[in-house]
Design an enzyme around this catalytic site. Sequence first.
Site, short mmCIF file in Angstrom:
data_model
loop_
_atom_site.label_atom_id
_atom_site.label_comp_id
_atom_site.label_asym_id
_atom_site.label_seq_id
_atom_site.Cartn_x
_atom_site.Cartn_y
_atom_site.Cartn_z
N HIS A 123 6.58 1.99 2.84
CA HIS A 123 7.73 2.62 2.20
C HIS A 123 8.34 3.73 3.05
O HIS A 123 9.46 4.15 2.80
CB HIS A 123 7.35 3.15 0.80
CG HIS A 123 6.47 4.35 0.80
ND1 HIS A 123 5.11 4.29 0.56
CD2 HIS A 123 6.75 5.68 0.96
CE1 HIS A 123 4.60 5.51 0.58
NE2 HIS A 123 5.57 6.36 0.84
N ASP A 153 1.46 -1.92 1.22
CA ASP A 153 2.24 -0.71 1.53
C ASP A 153 1.81 -0.10 2.86
O ASP A 153 1.71 1.11 3.01
CB ASP A 153 2.13 0.33 0.41
CG ASP A 153 3.16 1.45 0.58
OD1 ASP A 153 4.23 1.18 1.17
OD2 ASP A 153 2.90 2.59 0.14
N SER A 229 2.81 10.82 3.17
CA SER A 229 2.66 9.37 3.14
C SER A 229 2.43 8.82 4.54
O SER A 229 3.20 9.10 5.46
CB SER A 229 3.90 8.71 2.53
OG SER A 229 4.01 9.01 1.17
N GLY A 285 -8.91 -20.23 -4.11
CA GLY A 285 -8.40 -21.13 -5.15
C GLY A 285 -8.90 -20.86 -6.54
O GLY A 285 -9.07 -21.79 -7.34
#
Length: 481
Positions: A123, A153, A229, A285
């Site tokens: 981001h 992210d 961040s 699966g």
Amino acid sequence: MGQIRKSAAHLVLCAVLGASGVVASQGAGALANEKTVPTSQAEISLSFAPVVKKVAPAVVNVYASRTVQERRRVSPFFDDPFFRRFFGEQSDRFAPRSRSRVQSSLGSGVIVSEDGTIITNHHVIAGADEVRVALSDRREFDADIILMDERTDLAVLKVRDPDDAFPVVPFADSDGLEVGDLVLAIGNPFGVGQTVTQGIVSAVARNQVGVSDYQFFIQTDAAINPGNSGGALVDLKGRLVGVNTAIFSRSGGSNGIGFAIPANMVEVVASAADDGGIVRRPWVGTNVQPVSSDIAASLGLERPSGVLVTRIQDGSPADRAGIRVGDLILSVGGTEVDDPDAYGYRLATKKVGGTTKFEVMRGGEPFMVEISLERAPETVARDAREIKGNSPFTGVRVMNLSPAVAEELRMYNEFSGVVIADIQARSTAAYVGFKPGDIVVEINGAEVTSTKDLSKLTAKRQRTWNITFKRDGQLRQVSLR
């Protein structure tokens, strides 16, 4: 945790500062893996400076810029219907005018390779045209975006034209992190410059953060703010235990609840940068669900544990290994899994191409089974089609669903059908209310089994459209005229 407790400050002393006198007085051999709180003023006065000096040079500021087109209104009356009614075409001269504007965002990053490979948050650089990084020694470099993985992210950058080898932060095994461990957060909060904050690990395996597909975060009370961040969360040995990514806040500032992506997941994404820039995740699966108290009681368990298998794809690795619907998966690769988020995380941190052991319980009896870790297959051709013409589906792009397509579209509970992959803005389909991820089941009583079927059915002129589709596992019906 051992029976004899020693302070975390002693660990700093032993592993970082090397104060041999205190080590000797406490018994050097007993300090290697022990943790406790400080017990004296001398211990409290110890400093984290040696750790910071070791790590800070490898934490960078990330500056991302993007050019956007914004509409600038000449007249505030432009959208007023009354105004347009009386001025008609003359109002076009009052229409919004487009102009370019550069948006900038600020974050942090961590150098994980001497060649200038940097990990940051997705981001931080999403949509960026240019990325520039600044080191703590004030050197600045342009950087190329090597990989962007919205699902975790995370993103990988590479310094352009490096002039020398860079300092790095080595990875730690984040699975060894415990609640109460001391950690340091390093980043550039609010753009004030590189800042270090200290705290403890408040929790591990947090799964209600909502910033990525893999809800498995380290929670810390080390102050994390906007601009942190992509920055480093390190242990007292100067190793990367996580990448700071989010905060819980009502004010926009730190409230002592910050979240970091575990280093084991970060390392998977970082290594993918050397593998063609594609993150390849294992697929076995299975669909699973949490084990409630009622389910645990029905299975004869003392407490809820593991995840319950609810669906298995035919021919999948789990199917070939003998896993059945109703089995309880207790651990993956020797690590317990207590909810679907933990199960998904444990699989995502494994490498495609190998095998791993699953501990499974069936009929109250546990057993081990080895399952291949494979890429999700495209069992049917996706046959992507754009639907045009005059129908409620005009403006959608559809595909035949397969495990590979489901993986790409982040649809973890569906294996087959015709799925809406994308919808054009302001199209008929958008107006009707269809959403990406909807699975078209039936049109006017005719079953839709492929994109070819949908294309033929929507090409016919109809007075009434009776449509059945599936959204979030629930069948829905709509009638249109």
